[in-house]
Scaffold this active site. Structure first.
Site, short mmCIF file in Angstrom:
data_model
loop_
_atom_site.label_atom_id
_atom_site.label_comp_id
_atom_site.label_asym_id
_atom_site.label_seq_id
_atom_site.Cartn_x
_atom_site.Cartn_y
_atom_site.Cartn_z
N GLU A 84 2.20 6.60 -12.85
CA GLU A 84 2.72 5.19 -13.15
C GLU A 84 3.92 5.10 -14.20
O GLU A 84 3.87 5.95 -14.75
CB GLU A 84 1.52 4.15 -13.11
CG GLU A 84 0.63 4.14 -11.93
CD GLU A 84 -0.49 3.03 -12.03
OE1 GLU A 84 -0.57 2.58 -13.26
OE2 GLU A 84 -0.93 2.99 -11.18
N CYS A 93 3.34 7.92 -6.12
CA CYS A 93 1.99 8.10 -5.41
C CYS A 93 1.42 9.64 -5.43
O CYS A 93 2.17 10.35 -5.60
CB CYS A 93 1.80 7.57 -4.22
SG CYS A 93 2.07 5.82 -3.83
N GLU A 95 0.13 11.27 -3.10
CA GLU A 95 0.70 12.17 -1.92
C GLU A 95 2.09 12.79 -2.28
O GLU A 95 2.33 13.88 -1.98
CB GLU A 95 0.62 11.11 -0.75
CG GLU A 95 -0.72 10.57 -0.42
CD GLU A 95 -1.25 9.40 -1.11
OE1 GLU A 95 -0.72 8.92 -2.32
OE2 GLU A 95 -1.44 8.55 -0.36
N1 THU Z 1 -1.18 4.91 -5.04
C1 THU Z 1 -1.22 6.26 -4.51
O1 THU Z 1 -1.04 6.89 -5.46
N2 THU Z 1 -1.64 6.77 -3.23
C2 THU Z 1 -1.71 5.57 -2.29
O2 THU Z 1 -1.90 6.06 -0.98
C3 THU Z 1 -2.00 4.08 -2.50
C4 THU Z 1 -1.55 3.83 -3.92
C5 THU Z 1 -1.11 4.78 -6.43
C6 THU Z 1 0.17 3.95 -6.76
C7 THU Z 1 -0.20 3.28 -7.97
O3 THU Z 1 -0.30 4.00 -8.92
C8 THU Z 1 -1.74 2.75 -7.63
O4 THU Z 1 -2.05 3.45 -6.72
C9 THU Z 1 -1.98 1.43 -7.37
O5 THU Z 1 -1.06 1.05 -6.25
#
Ligand code: THU
Length: 197
Positions: A84, A93, A95
């Site tokens: 983040e 994210c 993925e």
């Molecule tokens: N996030 C992911 O890493 N993958 C997902 O499939 C959904 C959301 C993360 C982004 C952010 O850092 C946190 O989860 C909250 O949205």
């Protein structure tokens, strides 16, 4: 089919009692977890790798720690976590972290991904399906049959238990999608016009 009283009674008699039903479900889940996806990698191993990768998450703002484990067609696992930013939008994210790591190592074709998302301080977790942006980046490299494996469960002393496992395909997550084959470059269009004349 006959639906008289006798048929209904017979059906009631053969109904699986709740306890047995649970056992049957657990067995199915175990089979799903033991399924070999590619090479010698099982769904359970891919989920385990995703859960472990989530422990490295840098998520001081959402406190939602996500881990992804991406399986290449060559049978290698690439993991990633969410990263983040204080200005929010640069957040990456789990993925996409895994996918960019793999592509940067020369991989281009993938079979499956497992994703686990957990709220910090909570032992139980639910399904964490990939966000729209990640689905679109998967679309760049993966077939519609690309497998997305999700699990709900809990964690105790660093050990993960996956009590529910769900699998969907990229085609199901991103129907009628836009991709590299959805548009024609100016050059391709010019070539077509030249062929006609
Ligand atoms: N996030 C992911 O890493 N993958 C997902 O499939 C959904 C959301 C993360 C982004 C952010 O850092 C946190 O989860 C909250 O949205």
């Amino acid at each position: 089919m006959k639906t008289d009283k006798t048929t209904i009674k017979r059906a009631e008699r053969t109904k699986i009692p709740e306890k047995e039903n649970k056992t049957a479900q657990e067995i199915r889940e175990k089979e799903a977890l033991g399924e070999v996806l590619k090479g010698a990698v099982t769904a359970a191993e891919l989920l385990e790798a995703a859960a472990k990768a989530g422990e490295n998450a840098y998520a001081p703002y959402s406190r939602f720690r996500v881990g992804a484990a991406l399986l290449s067609e060559t049978g290698k696992i690439y993991t990633g976590c969410n990263v983040e930013s204080a200005s929010f939008s640069p957040t990456c994210c789990a993925e996409r972290t895994a996918l960019c790591k793999a592509v940067s190592e020369g991989e281009r074709r993938f079979a499956a991904v497992a994703v686990i998302g957990r709220t910090e301080g909570k032992s139980q977790f639910g399904f964490c399906p990939p966000c729209g942006v990640c689905r679109q980046l998967f679309r760049e490299f993966c077939e519609e049959t690309f497998r997305v494996i999700l699990a709900a469960g809990d964690e105790k002393d660093g050990k993960f238990r996956f009590s529910e496992v769900k699998e969907v395909t990229l085609g199901e997550l991103l129907p009628q999608s836009f991709g590299a084959n959805s548009w024609e470059t100016a050059e391709q269009s010019a070539d077509k016009s030249a062929d006609k004349s």
